[in-house]
Scaffold this motif. Structure first.
Motif, PDB file in Angstrom:
ATOM      1  N   ILE A 100       0.854  -1.181   0.000  1.00  0.00           N
ATOM      2  CA  ILE A 100       0.000   0.000   0.000  1.00  0.00           C
ATOM      3  C   ILE A 100       0.893   1.235   0.000  1.00  0.00           C
ATOM      4  CG2 ILE A 100      -1.779   1.289   1.234  1.00  0.00           C
ATOM      5  CD1 ILE A 100      -2.655  -1.349   2.502  1.00  0.00           C
ATOM      6  N   ASP A 102       0.545   5.539  -0.635  1.00  0.00           N
ATOM      7  CA  ASP A 102      -0.391   6.661  -0.799  1.00  0.00           C
ATOM      8  C   ASP A 102      -1.832   6.204  -0.652  1.00  0.00           C
ATOM      9  OD1 ASP A 102       1.771   8.361  -1.326  1.00  0.00           O
ATOM     10  OD2 ASP A 102       1.739   7.829  -3.457  1.00  0.00           O
ATOM     11  N   GLU A 103      -2.068   5.347   0.354  1.00  0.00           N
ATOM     12  CA  GLU A 103      -3.408   4.872   0.727  1.00  0.00           C
ATOM     13  C   GLU A 103      -4.083   4.071  -0.381  1.00  0.00           C
ATOM     14  OE1 GLU A 103      -5.654   8.209   2.055  1.00  0.00           O
ATOM     15  OE2 GLU A 103      -4.435   8.522   3.856  1.00  0.00           O
ATOM     16  N   GLN A 104      -3.306   3.478  -1.269  1.00  0.00           N
ATOM     17  CA  GLN A 104      -3.865   2.653  -2.333  1.00  0.00           C
ATOM     18  C   GLN A 104      -2.916   1.500  -2.629  1.00  0.00           C
ATOM     19  OE1 GLN A 104      -4.071   4.334  -6.305  1.00  0.00           O
ATOM     20  NE2 GLN A 104      -5.998   3.279  -6.718  1.00  0.00           N
ATOM     21  N   PHE A 105      -3.497   0.320  -2.904  1.00  0.00           N
ATOM     22  CA  PHE A 105      -2.664  -0.800  -3.322  1.00  0.00           C
ATOM     23  C   PHE A 105      -1.964  -0.442  -4.633  1.00  0.00           C
ATOM     24  CE2 PHE A 105      -5.723  -3.179  -0.666  1.00  0.00           C
ATOM     25  CZ  PHE A 105      -4.816  -3.856   0.138  1.00  0.00           C
ATOM     26  N   LYS A 106      -0.659  -0.680  -4.676  1.00  0.00           N
ATOM     27  CA  LYS A 106       0.092  -0.349  -5.881  1.00  0.00           C
ATOM     28  C   LYS A 106      -0.420  -1.117  -7.098  1.00  0.00           C
ATOM     29  CE  LYS A 106       4.346  -0.973  -4.343  1.00  0.00           C
ATOM     30  NZ  LYS A 106       5.828  -0.934  -4.312  1.00  0.00           N
ATOM     31  N   MET A 108      -3.457  -1.927  -7.707  1.00  0.00           N
ATOM     32  CA  MET A 108      -4.707  -1.340  -8.176  1.00  0.00           C
ATOM     33  C   MET A 108      -4.440  -0.154  -9.100  1.00  0.00           C
ATOM     34  SD  MET A 108      -7.043  -3.241  -7.194  1.00  0.00           S
ATOM     35  CE  MET A 108      -8.330  -2.210  -7.884  1.00  0.00           C
ATOM     36  N   GLN A 109      -3.388   0.606  -8.806  1.00  0.00           N
ATOM     37  CA  GLN A 109      -3.023   1.696  -9.701  1.00  0.00           C
ATOM     38  C   GLN A 109      -2.618   1.161 -11.064  1.00  0.00           C
ATOM     39  OE1 GLN A 109      -3.164   5.180  -9.181  1.00  0.00           O
ATOM     40  NE2 GLN A 109      -2.873   4.983 -11.404  1.00  0.00           N
ATOM     41  N   GLU A 112      -5.793   0.200 -12.914  1.00  0.00           N
ATOM     42  CA  GLU A 112      -6.455   1.395 -13.434  1.00  0.00           C
ATOM     43  C   GLU A 112      -5.768   1.903 -14.693  1.00  0.00           C
ATOM     44  OE1 GLU A 112      -6.641   4.290 -10.344  1.00  0.00           O
ATOM     45  OE2 GLU A 112      -7.991   3.094  -9.084  1.00  0.00           O
ATOM     46  N   ASP A 159       1.718  -2.004   4.559  1.00  0.00           N
ATOM     47  CA  ASP A 159       1.498  -0.559   4.484  1.00  0.00           C
ATOM     48  C   ASP A 159       2.851   0.132   4.605  1.00  0.00           C
ATOM     49  OD1 ASP A 159       0.845   2.123   4.821  1.00  0.00           O
ATOM     50  OD2 ASP A 159      -0.971   1.675   5.945  1.00  0.00           O
TER      51      ASP A 159
END
Length: 216
Positions: A100, A102-106, A108-109, A112, A159
């Motif tokens: 994780i 910046d508060e997001q799973f890498k 998932m970026q 996207e 995290d």
């Protein structure tokens, strides 16, 4: 189907490794590495693939997935009745690393980015290519994966900002998927928060069994 016995010696999968790595990089921005990839066959008309030391890395060179060995096999006769039956799927020492940032799973970026890239390509193609309708519907294919086995698996959720992590681990996981009509899962799992063991669970899920119980 006698070609099955010639195929493993006729095709050297390792020769295609640079091309596989190139496609993974271009299409998904992932770095993939593996060793000793081989085609495997069985007298019962099964064909598949095995490999060792598999590593999948994100664009920042962090490990997303790794395994000591991977083996899968498809039952070829089932394809004639529009059923993709993966008769064997076994992975030794699989490790999934979900970081994780910046508060997001890498990862998932990355997903996207891939989806956005796909949308851009579709917009570019609109008006240029006339879609051809096919007589074949992929939904007709049934998918059965009756024998999934993960040995010594570990999933890490890390995290990076707080330096805390969750870890799910188990010696063996056995699972099966039957075209959405039935799912089974059996494992003894342990959940750690940092170094502290929070939960030990004996998981045994069989959706068909639950359906039969509900009918009663």
């Amino acid at each position: 189907l006698s070609f099955l016995f010639v195929l493993p010696n006729a095709v050297d999968v390792n020769k295609f490794k640079p091309e596989i790595q190139k496609i993974a990089k271009e299409q998904a921005n992932l770095s993939i590495d593996f060793e000793n990839a081989k085609i495997i066959t069985t007298p019962l008309f099964g064909a598949g693939l095995k490999a060792e030391n598999i590593v999948v890395k994100l664009p920042d060179d962090s490990v997303l997935f790794s395994a000591d060995s991977f083996k899968t096999r498809v039952a070829l006769p089932s394809l004639f009745v529009l059923t993709a039956k993966v008769s064997c799927l076994e992975i030794n020492n699989p490790f999934v690393n979900l970081e994780i940032a910046d508060e997001q799973f890498k990862v998932m970026q990355l997903v996207e980015d891939i989806l956005n890239k796909g949308k851009e390509q579709k917009l570019e193609q609109q008006g240029q290519v006339i879609e051809k309708k096919s007589w074949f519907n992929p939904a007709w294919i049934r998918i059965k994966v009756p024998n999934v086995r993960l040995n010594n698996y570990k999933v890490l959720v890390n995290d990076l900002k707080s330096n805390h992590y969750l870890k799910l681990a188990g010696e063996e996981l056995v699972a099966g998927y039957f075209n959405g009509k039935r799912v089974k899962l059996r494992t003894n799992a342990e959940l750690f928060s940092d170094e502290n063991k929070n939960i030990s669970a004996n998981v045994n899920i069989n959706t068909r069994q639950k359906e039969n119980e509900a009918k009663r």
